[in-house]
Design a protein around this motif. Structure first.
Motif, PDB file in Angstrom:
ATOM      1  N   TYR A   1       0.840  -1.204   0.000  1.00 31.68           N
ATOM      2  CA  TYR A   1       0.000   0.000   0.000  1.00 31.68           C
ATOM      3  C   TYR A   1       0.874   1.253   0.000  1.00 31.68           C
ATOM      4  CZ  TYR A   1      -3.473   3.474   1.174  1.00 31.68           C
ATOM      5  OH  TYR A   1      -4.275   4.592   1.147  1.00 31.68           O
ATOM      6  N   GLN A   2       1.956   1.211   0.748  1.00 30.38           N
ATOM      7  CA  GLN A   2       2.880   2.346   0.790  1.00 30.38           C
ATOM      8  C   GLN A   2       3.450   2.616  -0.597  1.00 30.38           C
ATOM      9  OE1 GLN A   2       5.887   3.326   4.179  1.00 30.38           O
ATOM     10  NE2 GLN A   2       6.934   1.920   2.805  1.00 30.38           N
ATOM     11  N   LEU A   3       3.899   1.561  -1.298  1.00 30.31           N
ATOM     12  CA  LEU A   3       4.427   1.724  -2.652  1.00 30.31           C
ATOM     13  C   LEU A   3       3.347   2.252  -3.592  1.00 30.31           C
ATOM     14  CD1 LEU A   3       6.524   1.223  -4.936  1.00 30.31           C
ATOM     15  CD2 LEU A   3       5.685  -1.145  -5.021  1.00 30.31           C
ATOM     16  N   GLN A   4       2.168   1.689  -3.499  1.00 27.16           N
ATOM     17  CA  GLN A   4       1.055   2.062  -4.381  1.00 27.16           C
ATOM     18  C   GLN A   4       0.712   3.543  -4.288  1.00 27.16           C
ATOM     19  OE1 GLN A   4      -2.582  -0.494  -4.381  1.00 27.16           O
ATOM     20  NE2 GLN A   4      -3.558   1.330  -3.528  1.00 27.16           N
ATOM     21  N   GLU A   5       0.735   4.096  -3.072  1.00 30.75           N
ATOM     22  CA  GLU A   5       0.311   5.472  -2.877  1.00 30.75           C
ATOM     23  C   GLU A   5       1.455   6.476  -2.835  1.00 30.75           C
ATOM     24  OE1 GLU A   5      -2.692   6.234  -3.290  1.00 30.75           O
ATOM     25  OE2 GLU A   5      -3.366   4.146  -3.356  1.00 30.75           O
ATOM     26  N   GLU A   6       2.693   6.013  -2.644  1.00 27.13           N
ATOM     27  CA  GLU A   6       3.842   6.922  -2.730  1.00 27.13           C
ATOM     28  C   GLU A   6       4.324   7.072  -4.170  1.00 27.13           C
ATOM     29  OE1 GLU A   6       6.030   6.483   1.635  1.00 27.13           O
ATOM     30  OE2 GLU A   6       6.972   5.613  -0.145  1.00 27.13           O
ATOM     31  N   ARG A   7       4.203   5.971  -4.950  1.00 26.84           N
ATOM     32  CA  ARG A   7       4.724   5.979  -6.322  1.00 26.84           C
ATOM     33  C   ARG A   7       3.690   5.413  -7.300  1.00 26.84           C
ATOM     34  NH1 ARG A   7      10.626   3.097  -5.291  1.00 26.84           N
ATOM     35  NH2 ARG A   7      11.364   4.496  -3.629  1.00 26.84           N
ATOM     36  N   PRO A   8       2.544   6.053  -7.454  1.00 23.69           N
ATOM     37  CA  PRO A   8       1.507   5.520  -8.343  1.00 23.69           C
ATOM     38  C   PRO A   8       1.965   5.482  -9.800  1.00 23.69           C
ATOM     39  CG  PRO A   8       0.964   7.741  -7.641  1.00 23.69           C
ATOM     40  CD  PRO A   8       2.135   7.319  -6.826  1.00 23.69           C
ATOM     41  N   GLU A   9       1.587   4.403 -10.492  1.00 26.72           N
ATOM     42  CA  GLU A   9       1.929   4.213 -11.904  1.00 26.72           C
ATOM     43  C   GLU A   9       3.414   4.420 -12.162  1.00 26.72           C
ATOM     44  OE1 GLU A   9      -0.723   5.821 -14.811  1.00 26.72           O
ATOM     45  OE2 GLU A   9      -2.435   5.770 -13.468  1.00 26.72           O
ATOM     46  N   SER A  10       4.230   3.770 -11.351  1.00 31.13           N
ATOM     47  CA  SER A  10       5.672   3.994 -11.449  1.00 31.13           C
ATOM     48  C   SER A  10       6.376   2.997 -12.355  1.00 31.13           C
ATOM     49  CB  SER A  10       6.294   3.935 -10.053  1.00 31.13           C
ATOM     50  OG  SER A  10       6.049   2.671  -9.450  1.00 31.13           O
ATOM     51  N   PHE A  11       5.738   1.837 -12.673  1.00 23.07           N
ATOM     52  CA  PHE A  11       6.479   0.867 -13.491  1.00 23.07           C
ATOM     53  C   PHE A  11       5.604   0.111 -14.483  1.00 23.07           C
ATOM     54  CE2 PHE A  11       5.051  -1.292  -9.717  1.00 23.07           C
ATOM     55  CZ  PHE A  11       4.713  -2.574 -10.114  1.00 23.07           C
ATOM     56  N   ASN A  12       4.351  -0.195 -14.177  1.00 27.88           N
ATOM     57  CA  ASN A  12       3.455  -0.857 -15.126  1.00 27.88           C
ATOM     58  C   ASN A  12       2.034  -0.716 -14.597  1.00 27.88           C
ATOM     59  OD1 ASN A  12       1.999  -2.508 -16.859  1.00 27.88           O
ATOM     60  ND2 ASN A  12       3.421  -4.219 -16.753  1.00 27.88           N
ATOM     61  N   LYS A  13       1.254   0.154 -15.230  1.00 29.73           N
ATOM     62  CA  LYS A  13      -0.079   0.449 -14.694  1.00 29.73           C
ATOM     63  C   LYS A  13      -1.002  -0.765 -14.724  1.00 29.73           C
ATOM     64  CE  LYS A  13      -2.389   2.148 -18.905  1.00 29.73           C
ATOM     65  NZ  LYS A  13      -3.081   3.314 -19.515  1.00 29.73           N
ATOM     66  N   THR A  14      -0.670  -1.806 -15.495  1.00 32.09           N
ATOM     67  CA  THR A  14      -1.529  -2.991 -15.545  1.00 32.09           C
ATOM     68  C   THR A  14      -1.245  -3.968 -14.411  1.00 32.09           C
ATOM     69  OG1 THR A  14      -0.054  -4.331 -16.956  1.00 32.09           O
ATOM     70  CG2 THR A  14      -1.567  -2.811 -18.069  1.00 32.09           C
ATOM     71  N   TYR A  15      -0.187  -3.765 -13.657  1.00 40.21           N
ATOM     72  CA  TYR A  15       0.201  -4.718 -12.606  1.00 40.21           C
ATOM     73  C   TYR A  15      -0.756  -4.628 -11.423  1.00 40.21           C
ATOM     74  CZ  TYR A  15       3.278  -7.657  -9.825  1.00 40.21           C
ATOM     75  OH  TYR A  15       3.783  -8.698  -9.076  1.00 40.21           O
ATOM     76  N   ILE A  16      -1.248  -5.781 -10.983  1.00 42.07           N
ATOM     77  CA  ILE A  16      -2.189  -5.841  -9.872  1.00 42.07           C
ATOM     78  C   ILE A  16      -1.952  -7.144  -9.108  1.00 42.07           C
ATOM     79  CG2 ILE A  16      -3.989  -6.883 -11.335  1.00 42.07           C
ATOM     80  CD1 ILE A  16      -6.073  -5.352  -9.675  1.00 42.07           C
ATOM     81  N   ILE A  17      -2.118  -7.110  -7.799  1.00 40.49           N
ATOM     82  CA  ILE A  17      -1.962  -8.293  -6.947  1.00 40.49           C
ATOM     83  C   ILE A  17      -3.230  -8.473  -6.133  1.00 40.49           C
ATOM     84  CG2 ILE A  17      -0.649  -9.407  -5.105  1.00 40.49           C
ATOM     85  CD1 ILE A  17       1.751  -7.695  -5.885  1.00 40.49           C
ATOM     86  N   GLY A  18      -3.745  -9.700  -6.120  1.00 44.79           N
ATOM     87  CA  GLY A  18      -4.891 -10.041  -5.291  1.00 44.79           C
ATOM     88  C   GLY A  18      -4.514 -11.109  -4.288  1.00 44.79           C
ATOM     89  N   ALA A  19      -5.292 -11.206  -3.206  1.00 49.64           N
ATOM     90  CA  ALA A  19      -5.004 -12.179  -2.154  1.00 49.64           C
ATOM     91  C   ALA A  19      -6.266 -12.945  -1.782  1.00 49.64           C
ATOM     92  CB  ALA A  19      -4.445 -11.481  -0.923  1.00 49.64           C
ATOM     93  N   HIS A  20      -6.078 -14.221  -1.522  1.00 43.77           N
ATOM     94  CA  HIS A  20      -7.099 -15.055  -0.886  1.00 43.77           C
ATOM     95  C   HIS A  20      -6.385 -15.790   0.241  1.00 43.77           C
ATOM     96  CE1 HIS A  20     -10.242 -17.850   0.012  1.00 43.77           C
ATOM     97  NE2 HIS A  20      -9.533 -18.882  -0.384  1.00 43.77           N
ATOM     98  N   GLY A  21      -6.615 -15.354   1.482  1.00 38.54           N
ATOM     99  CA  GLY A  21      -5.823 -15.876   2.585  1.00 38.54           C
ATOM    100  C   GLY A  21      -4.367 -15.492   2.368  1.00 38.54           C
ATOM    101  N   THR A  22      -3.480 -16.474   2.417  1.00 40.86           N
ATOM    102  CA  THR A  22      -2.056 -16.217   2.179  1.00 40.86           C
ATOM    103  C   THR A  22      -1.652 -16.545   0.744  1.00 40.86           C
ATOM    104  OG1 THR A  22      -1.501 -18.431   2.989  1.00 40.86           O
ATOM    105  CG2 THR A  22      -1.426 -16.608   4.588  1.00 40.86           C
ATOM    106  N   PHE A  23      -2.629 -16.789  -0.103  1.00 38.14           N
ATOM    107  CA  PHE A  23      -2.388 -17.096  -1.511  1.00 38.14           C
ATOM    108  C   PHE A  23      -2.449 -15.802  -2.308  1.00 38.14           C
ATOM    109  CE2 PHE A  23      -3.755 -18.184  -5.764  1.00 38.14           C
ATOM    110  CZ  PHE A  23      -3.007 -19.299  -6.074  1.00 38.14           C
ATOM    111  N   LEU A  24      -1.433 -15.562  -3.167  1.00 34.11           N
ATOM    112  CA  LEU A  24      -1.352 -14.343  -3.973  1.00 34.11           C
ATOM    113  C   LEU A  24      -1.429 -14.666  -5.458  1.00 34.11           C
ATOM    114  CD1 LEU A  24       1.670 -12.539  -2.235  1.00 34.11           C
ATOM    115  CD2 LEU A  24      -0.774 -12.131  -1.826  1.00 34.11           C
ATOM    116  N   PHE A  25      -2.089 -13.785  -6.209  1.00 36.93           N
ATOM    117  CA  PHE A  25      -2.127 -13.865  -7.666  1.00 36.93           C
ATOM    118  C   PHE A  25      -1.767 -12.492  -8.213  1.00 36.93           C
ATOM    119  CE2 PHE A  25      -4.962 -13.074 -11.448  1.00 36.93           C
ATOM    120  CZ  PHE A  25      -4.179 -13.758 -12.361  1.00 36.93           C
ATOM    121  N   SER A  26      -0.824 -12.462  -9.149  1.00 42.47           N
ATOM    122  CA  SER A  26      -0.470 -11.199  -9.800  1.00 42.47           C
ATOM    123  C   SER A  26      -0.751 -11.284 -11.294  1.00 42.47           C
ATOM    124  CB  SER A  26       1.013 -10.859  -9.577  1.00 42.47           C
ATOM    125  OG  SER A  26       1.849 -11.725 -10.314  1.00 42.47           O
TER     126      SER A  26
END
Length: 211
Positions: A132-157
């Motif tokens: 969250y810190q990266l997202q709001e300190e440096r918005p759209e800094s490397f690839n605007k399509t990049y997104i990460i979701g979570a289900h429990g401790t499982f991550l999908f990017s």
């Protein structure tokens, strides 16, 4: 315009049957998704894990698989009964779309990439905090399509290649500058490694795109 991530899991022994069904149902699924006002979708598979990236015209979207897929997919309990897919929590996004034209326009997309990872349970809060810190300190800094979701401790990017960096960057919600410069070094301890993966996929394992 909104972006969504969904997670599903195949029943044991159903991977090849599901692959075949998706290939055969390609046109049916396309029509089904269009009826759900879906603008863009990518479906990824790794073992029994299924992850879906979706863009829609509006928010409040609550997509699920057609009931004909219930023979192959695990059902998940929910507030309004069981589901074959569950929305993932958005814990990081580099860009925020406003409308389809400004988001995509004539932008070239050579590849759509999905990866999975697992967090150590006691490191989840730290991982979300840093992102969250990266997202709001440096918005759209490397690839605007990049997104990460979570289900429990499982991550999908999810991301698209080549990387897309917005010309008109949004203003972040934080005015601080605390994102660490040694980002990967800070991130490495957060992950439960894939022990059966290649060395370059011990943290994030690539998924196979089905749709």
């Amino acid at each position: 315009m909104q972006r969504h991530l969904y997670f599903s899991q195949l029943k044991v022994g159903m991977e090849e049957i599901f692959r075949t069904a998706v290939r055969q149902d390609h046109e049916y699924l396309r029509g089904y998704l269009q009826n759900e006002n879906v603008l863009s979708v990518s479906l990824f598979l790794s073992g029994r894990y299924l992850c879906l990236y979706m863009e829609t015209y509006t928010g409040g979207h609550n997509w699920d698989w057609p009931i004909t897929y219930a023979d192959w997919l695990e059902a998940w309990p929910g507030e309004q009964g069981s589901r074959l897919s569950i929305p993932m929590l958005d814990i990081f996004h580099d860009g925020v779309p406003t409308d389809p034209e400004s988001w995509r326009g004539s932008r070239q997309v050579d590849d759509r990439i999905g990866c999975i990872a697992r967090l150590k349970p006691d490191m989840a809060a730290s991982y979300i905090y840093y992102h969250y810190q990266l997202q709001e300190e440096r918005p759209e800094s490397f690839n605007k399509t990049y997104i990460i979701g979570a289900h429990g401790t499982f991550l999908f990017s999810y991301r698209e290649h080549p990387a897309a960096v917005g010309e008109m960057k949004r203003t972040g919600k934080l005015s601080s500058t605390n994102t660490p410069g040694n980002w990967q070094e800070v991130m490495d301890p957060h992950f439960e490694l894939w022990t059966d993966a290649a060395e370059n996929e011990k943290l994030w394992r690539s998924m196979h795109r089905l749709l």
